[in-house]
Design a protein around this motif. Structure first.
Motif, mmCIF file in Angstrom:
data_model
loop_
_atom_site.group_PDB
_atom_site.id
_atom_site.type_symbol
_atom_site.label_atom_id
_atom_site.label_comp_id
_atom_site.label_asym_id
_atom_site.label_seq_id
_atom_site.Cartn_x
_atom_site.Cartn_y
_atom_site.Cartn_z
ATOM 1 N N ARG A 94 47.046 53.024 3.587
ATOM 2 C CA ARG A 94 46.549 53.257 4.944
ATOM 3 C C ARG A 94 45.841 54.605 5.033
ATOM 4 O O ARG A 94 45.036 54.634 5.867
ATOM 5 C CB ARG A 94 47.584 53.004 5.788
ATOM 6 N N LEU A 144 48.430 50.515 15.787
ATOM 7 C CA LEU A 144 49.398 51.566 15.024
ATOM 8 C C LEU A 144 50.294 52.209 16.065
ATOM 9 O O LEU A 144 51.243 52.547 15.309
ATOM 10 C CB LEU A 144 48.673 52.283 14.033
ATOM 11 N N GLY A 184 54.189 52.849 15.162
ATOM 12 C CA GLY A 184 54.679 54.152 15.330
ATOM 13 C C GLY A 184 55.890 54.309 16.152
ATOM 14 O O GLY A 184 56.467 55.124 16.127
ATOM 15 N N MET A 233 50.925 57.583 13.038
ATOM 16 C CA MET A 233 50.522 55.986 13.718
ATOM 17 C C MET A 233 50.381 55.997 15.059
ATOM 18 O O MET A 233 49.460 55.440 15.637
ATOM 19 C CB MET A 233 51.931 55.321 13.363
ATOM 20 N N ARG A 268 47.317 47.812 13.386
ATOM 21 C CA ARG A 268 48.344 47.728 12.363
ATOM 22 C C ARG A 268 48.087 46.649 11.434
ATOM 23 O O ARG A 268 47.237 45.910 11.488
ATOM 24 C CB ARG A 268 49.629 47.646 13.090
ATOM 25 N N MET A 308 50.385 60.718 9.039
ATOM 26 C CA MET A 308 51.295 59.531 8.527
ATOM 27 C C MET A 308 51.670 59.416 7.092
ATOM 28 O O MET A 308 52.713 59.544 6.729
ATOM 29 C CB MET A 308 50.637 58.227 8.970
#
Lengths: 174, 570
Positions: B61, B391, B395, B449, B459, B481
């Motif tokens: 990511r 995200l 998170g 995130m 996500r 992240m």
């Protein structure tokens, strides 16, 4: 003492600061509970989930008719469609595209029907960050006012297989 | 009744199958001890697998690195979710249940045979799921939303894990029953056992949802029956998916109380309040599964608001009560030991070098300030419009399940391993910093995130570049992240190495107390007194909870403001 049996007379009403905190916390929970109905009636952004049952083939047919009737152009082979202001629009999600490209007028409100003909998809309008779930068999109607002009991207944010990250659509507001 | 007595006749052996713990003086049932060990060790193996997956995902990511190819990315997301959220947590929870039902109330385990059946089913199921995922036949994410379809072995494995866990939970309740029948303890259950029982009740409801949704899906995957409705699937699946996380919350809070006692001698200010809060979890937490359907079609606004707020906020109330009672009990214990300087003087005297304590304290802070606040806010029907499937969601739950539950369970391991394996920890200096590294790392993961998600980053997506709209800020937070994940996974590996190394090579502590991690000390010249009658003495806790409430309100209303800035939508 939490590891051992409590004393016999452990049942006591809360007192002092602990009682105060329980009261404050409960009050805060009420405030949060009331915010949602308040926003439902007074706020402009809601998730009312107006929904109709629809067979994927029927939704496909309605979308094709909508495209044929309102087509105004084409970008990279995808038709650009301008629904009548205040009218209905169709947005079909499938692996891995959003069909068609919608062209909206700034300040006008549209009823956008969304559904999928295969897997579940996620409608995520960027960079506004407006997100709704799209599910096959369900005609999910989002009533949306195109408040700002520009080109907006639809990202799919529900996993739908290997091409998921390339499932990009577009809404143009003029 | 007769079944129970027959079991007892066949299994209870008068030649006491127990030992006395040299550290706590508690009676340890050897049957329970074996299964606490087995389940805890298996849990740590799944934690390791999930951790390896975590670093591969974070480094993918993080777009600057973008490590995995696309098919392996989705495969590993599926693998990571199941190993972390289901296998690591469930195995450890079964260990906690066996502990809570036996050692604190001086009972033996109801049945080792039942424990074997439970353990074997869970293990076989988990291995089946992992193998079928790694063979590439179940790239469906943990949620496996229909019409997405995996190989039948995937569903069968999950069913085995769920039923195996249910059997373990049955063993827990049966143990509570025989303990009560045989009068192994006087009066009410200890708070830890009570909390574990709350977790177990939620687990039963959770796992029944799992059975209801997985059986027809398995049958469909075999071609026996028609496809279940995808929306029905979502609703019931989240009865499993979200509620299983509430099992974690209840178990985690029980662990907070336990570690607070072990490290500082803390005693609940008011047992009634603590227990009532656990009861609120049991009654009201299950409806939080509605949080996943807030922008779905098919369920109306009244349904969404009712299921989110009425029931949900009484469960939030429960967490807010624990957020007060746990630190308040610690503060009053510390003040009772003579640490009375100012509002926060007691905090400096806490045993911060004790890894179990620091893990529990960080768990409480991360769970409350990050996980809790974001969870309630994102679970607000309308605010979910600007958060769903971004995200921001992972998170949130990396702060609850990882920074909260996992870190608390790690803290517990720093006592469980020396007490049950009877070996003192190796590399104790490293153990003392491990919770700080893990907590710090996961905090960065969660922050990275959450902010990337606020910028619209989805996500569960392999590549954000095709959208062509995410700027340097989004990439920066994905980097945050990634760096957080490197730190957290390094701390996770350190934890696994310390645990495995201790089990294999730790110095034996048979017949003597375990090497002390350091408990809170009485202030020089002070005499220990009980301050439980002083209902306004916890000034520091009052200050901390006030700050908490302020942060909560600011974050909550800031999100309403952000929502008001997007297009009008209904």
């Amino acid at each position: 003492m939490s590891l051992h049996v409590p004393e016999r007379d452990w049942y006591k009403a809360p007192a002092g600061a602990e009682k105060l905190w329980i009261g404050v916390a409960l009050l805060w929970c009420f405030v949060m509970s009331l915010m949602m109905p308040y926003w439902h009636f007074r706020g402009k952004q809601n998730a009312d989930s107006e929904t109709y049952a629809v067979e994927p083939a029927a939704f496909m047919e309605r979308t094709e008719r909508f495209v044929a009737d309102n087509r105004v152009g084409e970008i990279d082979g995808v038709p650009v469609v301008e629904p009548p202001p205040g009218g209905e629009a169709y947005l079909l999600a499938r692996m891995w595209s959003w069909y068609p490209i919608l062209k909206l007028r700034q300040g006008e409100t549209y009823r956008i029907h969304m559904s999928s003909t295969d897997l579940q998809h996620g409608f995520s309008l960027q960079p506004l960050n407006i997100n709704y779930q799209v599910i096959p068999g369900y005609d999910h109607v989002i009533t949306m006012t195109a408040a700002t002009a520009g080109e907006f991207i639809i990202v799919c944010n529900e996993f739908c297989g290997i091409g998921h990250d390339r499932m990009i659509g577009k809404i143009i507001v003029e | 009744m007769s079944l129970l007595s027959r079991y007892n006749a066949s299994l209870s052996d008068p030649a006491a199958k127990s030992r006395t713990c040299a550290t706590t003086g508690l009676n340890v049932c050897l049957g329970a001890e074996r299964f606490i060990k087995l389940n805890a060790v298996s849990a740590i193996v799944f934690l390791l697998l999930g951790g390896i997956a975590a670093i591969l995902l974070a480094l993918t990511r993080w777009q600057a690195i973008h490590l995995l190819p696309v098919d392996w990315f989705y495969r590993i997301v599926t693998f990571h979710g199941l190993n972390m959220l289901i296998f690591w947590i469930l195995f450890f929870e079964v260990a906690i249940l066996y502990f809570a039902a036996t050692i604190p109330i001086n009972s033996r385990l109801f049945s080792t045979k039942v424990a074997w059946v439970s353990f074997a089913m869970m293990l076989v199921g988990a291995v089946m799921v992992n193998v079928i995922i790694l063979r590439g036949q179940a790239d469906v994410m943990m949620t496996s939303y229909l019409p997405l379809l995996a190989h039948p072995v995937f569903y069968l494995g999950i069913i085995l894990v769920a039923v195996g866990t249910l059997i373990g939970v049955f063993n827990f309740f049966a143990t509570l029953y025989i303990a009560r029948r045989d009068n192994t303890y006087e009066g009410s259950l200890p708070l830890v056992t009570f909390g574990a029982a709350a977790a177990a009740i939620i687990a039963v409801v959770t796992l029944l949802h799992g059975a209801i949704v997985m059986l027809p899906t398995f049958s469909f995957s075999m071609g026996w029956t028609a496809e279940p409705d995808p929306m029905w699937y979502r609703m019931i699946w989240w009865g499993l998916g979200h509620m299983s996380q509430q099992v974690n919350v209840a178990a985690m809070v029980a662990v907070w109380y336990l570690i607070a006692y072990l490290a500082t001698g803390a005693k609940p200010i008011n047992e009634t309040v603590c227990r009532a809060a656990f009861v609120l979890y049991v009654l009201f937490i299950n409806l939080a599964s509605a949080h996943h359907l807030l922008v779905d079609p098919g369920v109306g606004p009244a349904w969404k608001m009712w299921n989110t707020s009425y029931a949900m906020y009484l469960a939030v109330l429960a967490s807010m009560i624990h957020a007060f009672t746990v630190p308040a009990s610690v503060e009053m214990a510390m003040r009772g030991k003579g640490h009375r300087r100012g509002i926060f003087g007691w905090i400096l005297a806490l045993p911060w070098r004790n890894p179990a304590f620091s893990a529990a304290a960080l768990s409480l802070l991360i769970f409350g300030f990050v996980g809790g606040i974001t969870g309630v806010t994102l679970g607000t029907v309308q605010i979910n419009i600007i958060a769903h499937n971004t995200l921001r969601i992972p998170g949130h739950f990396h702060a609850t399940v990882v920074g909260g539950t996992t870190l608390a369970f790690m803290g517990l391991a720093y006592y469980v391993i020396p007490l049950l394996f009877r070996r003192d920890f190796i590399a104790r200096g490293l153990a003392r910093i491990q919770p700080w590294l893990f907590g710090g790392g996961i905090l960065l993961v969660s922050i990275g995130m959450s902010f990337a998600g606020s910028m619209g980053v989805a996500r569960r997506t392999w590549d954000i570049e095709p959208a062509g709209i995410y700027g340097p800020a989004a990439h920066l937070f994905l980097g945050v992240m990634g760096i957080g994940a490197i730190i957290a996974v390094a701390a996770l590996l350190l934890f696994v190495v310390l645990c495995v190394g201790t089990v294999l090579f730790g110095v034996r502590n048979n017949g003597r107390a375990m090497a002390d991690w350091g408990a809170a000390q009485t202030a020089p010249g002070a005499k220990e007194t009980s301050l439980l009658h002083d209902h306004w003495g916890m000034k520091g806790t009052m200050a901390l909870t006030s700050v908490f409430l302020l942060c909560f309100a600011v974050y909550y209303f800031a999100n309403w403001k952000a929502l008001a800035d997007v297009w009008p939508v209904r």
